[in-house]
Design a protein around this motif. Structure first.
Motif, short mmCIF file in Angstrom:
data_model
loop_
_atom_site.label_atom_id
_atom_site.label_comp_id
_atom_site.label_asym_id
_atom_site.label_seq_id
_atom_site.Cartn_x
_atom_site.Cartn_y
_atom_site.Cartn_z
N ARG B 9 5.75 -10.65 3.35
CA ARG B 9 5.96 -9.70 2.26
C ARG B 9 4.64 -9.03 1.87
NH1 ARG B 9 10.12 -9.90 -1.10
NH2 ARG B 9 9.23 -7.88 -1.67
N GLN B 37 5.38 3.85 3.73
CA GLN B 37 5.37 4.56 2.45
C GLN B 37 4.00 4.47 1.80
OE1 GLN B 37 7.88 3.05 -0.81
NE2 GLN B 37 8.42 5.16 -1.32
N PHE B 91 8.46 -0.52 5.62
CA PHE B 91 9.86 -0.92 5.47
C PHE B 91 10.55 -0.88 6.82
CE2 PHE B 91 10.31 -1.11 0.95
CZ PHE B 91 9.45 -0.16 0.43
N GLY B 108 14.99 -3.27 4.05
CA GLY B 108 14.41 -4.55 3.69
C GLY B 108 13.49 -4.39 2.48
N PRO B 109 12.92 -5.50 2.00
CA PRO B 109 12.08 -5.47 0.81
C PRO B 109 10.68 -4.90 1.06
CG PRO B 109 12.15 -7.68 1.67
CD PRO B 109 13.11 -6.88 2.50
N ARG B 112 3.83 -5.23 2.17
CA ARG B 112 2.68 -4.50 1.63
C ARG B 112 1.45 -4.90 2.42
NH1 ARG B 112 1.56 -1.52 -2.71
NH2 ARG B 112 3.62 -1.93 -3.60
#
Lengths: 112, 116
Positions: B9, B37, B91, B108-109, B112
């Motif tokens: 994550r 992003q 993502f 998906g979450p 980062r």
């Protein structure tokens, strides 16, 4: 330049009011989709409208599509604090297979 | 169903290191999309696969980026060597068979990534 461009870039309203966001695009599309993104999270699909449709409803959401003007609008009625998020339109081009082209998004803030 | 699963994550690494991002599709989905992003560039499609075959990789920034689908349910995005400008949220999204209707995508979450 962006295929999908949202307007406004940011919108702040009071809880209970309606929020309207607009999206313009440049080339012919198969369908247009709206997504929501809460801060720090992935995008969530809200609604899809096909090129031969003019209006679609889903709960408090209403989407319109004007292919002659190459524009769409997303209306959220009776807004709630939980609606605070960024909203993106995404277009599927006729020649674009499954590829979604996203705009820059509208940041919506609902004030309690 | 658990939805699209991404790992890690969060990833913090130093410039020049190899970074591997992982994604597990929703069962039954046959299309896989990798996005990046950033505040400056928004959401960019990097590459997408259909039935394990790369269909469009025109968004991959440069040769430092590579993506694979070793099987129908799993994908990796590799950056080697990483650079600070690669810092972003990555993502992956999957989509069920479209039958020509070009369905919604399930995201998906995100991962980062920070490259120091």
């Amino acid at each position: 330049s962006q295929q999908g461009e949202e307007d406004p870039q940011a919108l702040s309203i009071q809880e209970g009011e309606n929020a309207t966001m607009n999206c313009s695009y440049k080339t012919s599309i198969n369908n247009l989709q709206w997504y929501r993104q809460n801060s720090g999270r992935g995008l969530v699909h809200l609604i899809l409208i096909r090129s031969n449709e003019r209006e679609k409803h889903s709960g408090r959401l209403r989407v319109t599509l004007d292919t002659s003007k190459k524009s769409s609008s997303l209306l959220i009625t009776a807004s709630r604090a939980a609606d605070t998020a960024s909203y993106f339109c995404a277009t599927v081009l006729i020649q674009g297979a499954q590829k979604l082209v996203f705009g820059q998004g509208t940041r919506l803030t609902i004030n309690p | 169903d658990a939805g699209v699963i991404q790992s890690p994550r969060h990833e913090v690494t130093e410039m020049g290191q190899e970074v591997t991002l992982r994604c597990k599709l929703i069962s039954g989905h046959n299309s896989l999309f990798w996005y990046r992003q950033t505040m400056m560039r928004g959401l960019e499609l990097l590459i997408y696969f259909n039935n394990n075959v790369p269909i469009d990789d025109s968004g991959m920034p440069e040769d430092r980026f590579s993506a694979k689908m070793p099987n129908a349910s799993f994908s990796t995005l590799k950056i080697q060597p990483s650079e600070p400008r690669d810092s972003a949220v990555y993502f992956c999204a999957s989509s069920p068979p479209s039958g020509g209707n070009y369905n919604e995508q399930f995201f998906g979450p995100g991962t980062r990534l920070t490259v120091l």
